[in-house]
Design an enzyme around this catalytic site. Structure first.
Site, PDB file in Angstrom:
ATOM      1  N   LYS A  22      -5.925   0.026  18.841  1.00 11.85           N
ATOM      2  CA  LYS A  22      -6.463   0.045  20.209  1.00 11.85           C
ATOM      3  C   LYS A  22      -6.729  -1.376  20.705  1.00 11.85           C
ATOM      4  O   LYS A  22      -6.380  -1.734  21.839  1.00 11.85           O
ATOM      5  CB  LYS A  22      -7.753   0.853  20.241  1.00 11.85           C
ATOM      6  N   ASN A  23      -7.364  -2.190  19.870  1.00  3.16           N
ATOM      7  CA  ASN A  23      -7.761  -3.524  20.299  1.00  3.16           C
ATOM      8  C   ASN A  23      -6.576  -4.469  20.449  1.00  3.16           C
ATOM      9  O   ASN A  23      -6.720  -5.552  21.016  1.00  3.16           O
ATOM     10  CB  ASN A  23      -8.781  -4.114  19.329  1.00  3.16           C
ATOM     11  N   CYS A 125     -23.741  -3.575  27.122  1.00  2.00           N
ATOM     12  CA  CYS A 125     -23.002  -3.017  25.993  1.00  2.00           C
ATOM     13  C   CYS A 125     -24.013  -2.568  24.948  1.00  2.00           C
ATOM     14  O   CYS A 125     -24.981  -3.272  24.652  1.00  2.00           O
ATOM     15  CB  CYS A 125     -22.059  -4.062  25.409  1.00  2.00           C
ATOM     16  N   ARG A 130     -22.232  -9.220  25.388  1.00  3.42           N
ATOM     17  CA  ARG A 130     -20.887  -9.764  25.247  1.00  3.42           C
ATOM     18  C   ARG A 130     -20.540 -10.455  26.568  1.00  3.42           C
ATOM     19  O   ARG A 130     -19.817  -9.917  27.391  1.00  3.42           O
ATOM     20  CB  ARG A 130     -19.883  -8.651  24.954  1.00  3.42           C
ATOM     21  N   PRO A 131     -21.061 -11.658  26.781  1.00  2.00           N
ATOM     22  CA  PRO A 131     -20.903 -12.303  28.086  1.00  2.00           C
ATOM     23  C   PRO A 131     -19.456 -12.691  28.355  1.00  2.00           C
ATOM     24  O   PRO A 131     -18.702 -13.009  27.439  1.00  2.00           O
ATOM     25  CB  PRO A 131     -21.791 -13.550  27.966  1.00  2.00           C
ATOM     26  N   VAL A 132     -19.097 -12.682  29.638  1.00  2.49           N
ATOM     27  CA  VAL A 132     -17.753 -13.087  30.033  1.00  2.49           C
ATOM     28  C   VAL A 132     -17.734 -14.531  30.523  1.00  2.49           C
ATOM     29  O   VAL A 132     -16.711 -15.002  31.015  1.00  2.49           O
ATOM     30  CB  VAL A 132     -17.177 -12.159  31.132  1.00  2.49           C
ATOM     31  N   LEU A 134     -17.560 -17.207  28.909  1.00  2.00           N
ATOM     32  CA  LEU A 134     -16.560 -17.999  28.200  1.00  2.00           C
ATOM     33  C   LEU A 134     -15.178 -17.801  28.812  1.00  2.00           C
ATOM     34  O   LEU A 134     -14.372 -18.737  28.886  1.00  2.00           O
ATOM     35  CB  LEU A 134     -16.541 -17.640  26.709  1.00  2.00           C
ATOM     36  N   ASP A 315     -16.673  -4.811  12.908  1.00  2.00           N
ATOM     37  CA  ASP A 315     -16.328  -3.416  13.191  1.00  2.00           C
ATOM     38  C   ASP A 315     -16.294  -2.545  11.933  1.00  2.00           C
ATOM     39  O   ASP A 315     -16.115  -1.328  12.025  1.00  2.00           O
ATOM     40  CB  ASP A 315     -14.970  -3.325  13.893  1.00  2.00           C
ATOM     41  N   ILE A 337     -22.502 -11.212  14.076  1.00  2.00           N
ATOM     42  CA  ILE A 337     -21.709 -11.217  15.307  1.00  2.00           C
ATOM     43  C   ILE A 337     -22.493 -10.632  16.478  1.00  2.00           C
ATOM     44  O   ILE A 337     -22.638 -11.267  17.528  1.00  2.00           O
ATOM     45  CB  ILE A 337     -20.395 -10.437  15.120  1.00  2.00           C
ATOM     46  N   ARG A 407     -12.942   7.065  21.402  1.00  2.00           N
ATOM     47  CA  ARG A 407     -12.473   5.785  21.928  1.00  2.00           C
ATOM     48  C   ARG A 407     -11.653   5.015  20.903  1.00  2.00           C
ATOM     49  O   ARG A 407     -10.922   4.094  21.272  1.00  2.00           O
ATOM     50  CB  ARG A 407     -13.656   4.922  22.378  1.00  2.00           C
TER      51      ARG A 407
END
Length: 428
Positions: A22-23, A125, A130-132, A134, A315, A337, A407
């Site tokens: 998926k990822n 989340c 999980r900031p965007v 970056l 994960d 993480i 998911r």
């Protein structure tokens, strides 16, 4: 709402086919926005997140045709042909982005190809921040103009992106993928330092090369991209899902089973395999995949710390906690993480696990048995840990909120039942 009901105690024996990742599939689908040609992706998993990304791209005007399926009529090995030549809009609305953070991966390709994009901020989340930022700083380094307005990122590059040096302060998989796609159409050379090295990033890079991109350093933490005027279509096969593979390896281990993971690749899960072997699990390469079994008695306690690839994957932290819960002696599991990724602990404790959390570390003292209980999934990997615990527990376990599971795990009940698990999906 669905529940999964499992009656534990059966060793798993048989063959479990491993689907596409998926990822890896999600950024590959977003990469279709970089070309007016057809990107044909095979081995796509049949999962909720894939459907969400297809919906998002379809709303933008991307034509998506299913051109293949599994030989037995099942969902494994689906083939999508994506054609973005008729794109009608460059907005990713909140309603779709809030369902799946990976939707933000359309930002880089849209700005690079069309000079503008309007993408909703993903929001919160469950497993942590999980900031965007970056992603946005990286695009600014290539000349994009970024504004935040009414919960949306508005990015513009009317004269196109220009190559530059992107240095990530922290390793970010999504950020690396976003800027890697954008750099393929930027003018000149882009150097990406402290790039994520995950197999899914490498898979994206190989696909982009198949589309005509010029990328050096694939698989390392420094990527050099020579921008091209355009990319063309390609045929590409999605890499197998290393987290699904490792999750089923733990399932075989905790139940004392003997399972062949069809399509499994040792090179994708070396850090997990190293810990599992130290714990007493037998893992060997066989023709067409990996064989996982437990032949030498009890599982032994172990220590593990999550790290960016090639370290131990975050994960797999929840799943390994189940293995530690039935091991002899104590184990320590440290999460570096995400700051809120122990939400499965209270549910495992309800099933009889002995776990104490101290900050970012959990001390797990193995118990002789887990017991079935009513439990609730809180996120994708937490839900898979509850399935694993239920497989080894005495009695019946009812897992609610299993939409999280859908998911990331394709046909889970069918795959486990084929190996002897007593598992079924029921309506609450």
């Amino acid at each position: 709402m669905d529940q999964i009901v499992i009656r534990g105690g059966n060793p798993l024996k048989g063959i479990i086919p491993i689907g596409g990742a998926k990822n890896a599939a999600l950024p590959l689908m977003a990469a279709s926005l970089l070309t007016d040609g057809v990107l044909r992706l095979s081995n796509l998993p049949h999962l909720a997140d894939i459907s969400t990304m297809a919906h998002l791209l379809g709303d933008m005007g991307v034509s998506i045709a299913m051109e293949g399926d599994a030989p037995d009529g099942g969902p494994i090995g689906r083939v999508f042909a994506l054609d973005a030549s008729g794109l009608t809009q460059t907005t990713a609305p909140y309603d779709l982005v809030r369902r799946m953070r990976a939707s933000v991966l359309v930002l880089g390709p849209l700005v690079a190809k069309h000079g503008h994009a309007r993408v909703s901020l993903p929001g919160g989340c469950a497993i942590g921040t999980r900031p965007v930022d970056l992603h946005l700083k990286a695009l600014e380094a290539l000349g994009a103009e970024i504004q935040l307005s009414e919960g949306y990122v508005e990015a513009k590059a009317p004269n196109g992106l220009k190559g530059g040096h992107v240095l990530f302060s922290n390793v970010t998989v999504g950020g690396t993928e976003n800027i890697l796609m954008a750099a393929c159409l930027a003018k000149g050379e882009t150097v990406i330092s402290n790039a994520a090295r995950e197999p899914e990033v490498t898979d994206l890079a190989h696909c982009l090369v198949a589309m005509g991109a010029k990328i050096d350093g694939i698989g390392t933490d420094t990527l050099k991209v020579q921008g091209c005027e355009s990319l063309h279509g390609a045929d590409y096969t999605v890499v197998v899902d290393r987290i699904e593979m490792a999750s089923y390896a733990v399932a075989a281990a905790v139940t004392g089973g003997d399972v062949v993971l069809k399509g499994g690749r040792l090179d994708l899960i070396e850090a997990v395999v190293d810990v599992m072997r130290r714990a007493g699990v037998d893992i060997e390469e066989v023709e067409g995949g990996l064989r996982v079994s437990r032949k030498n008695g009890a599982i032994k306690g172990f220590d593990v710390m999550t790290e960016p690839y090639p370290g131990f994957p975050t994960d797999m932290q929840a799943q390994m906690m189940v293995l530690a819960s039935v091991a002899e002696g104590a184990s320590m599991i440290t999460e570096t993480i995400f700051e809120n990724r122990f939400m499965h602990v209270p549910e495992l404790v309800r099933m009889g696990a002995d776990i104490n959390v101290h900050g970012r570390s959990a001390i797990v003292r193995g118990v002789k048995k887990l017991s079935g209980a009513q439990v609730m999934a809180t996120d994708l990997r937490a839900s898979s840990s509850l399935v694993l615990a239920a497989l080894v527990a005495e009695g019946t376990t009812q897992i609610s909120r299993v939409y999280h599971l859908d998911r990331g795990y394709e046909r889970l009940e069918e795959k486990l039942a084929a190996c002897g698990a007593e598992i079924e999906r029921v309506r609450e």
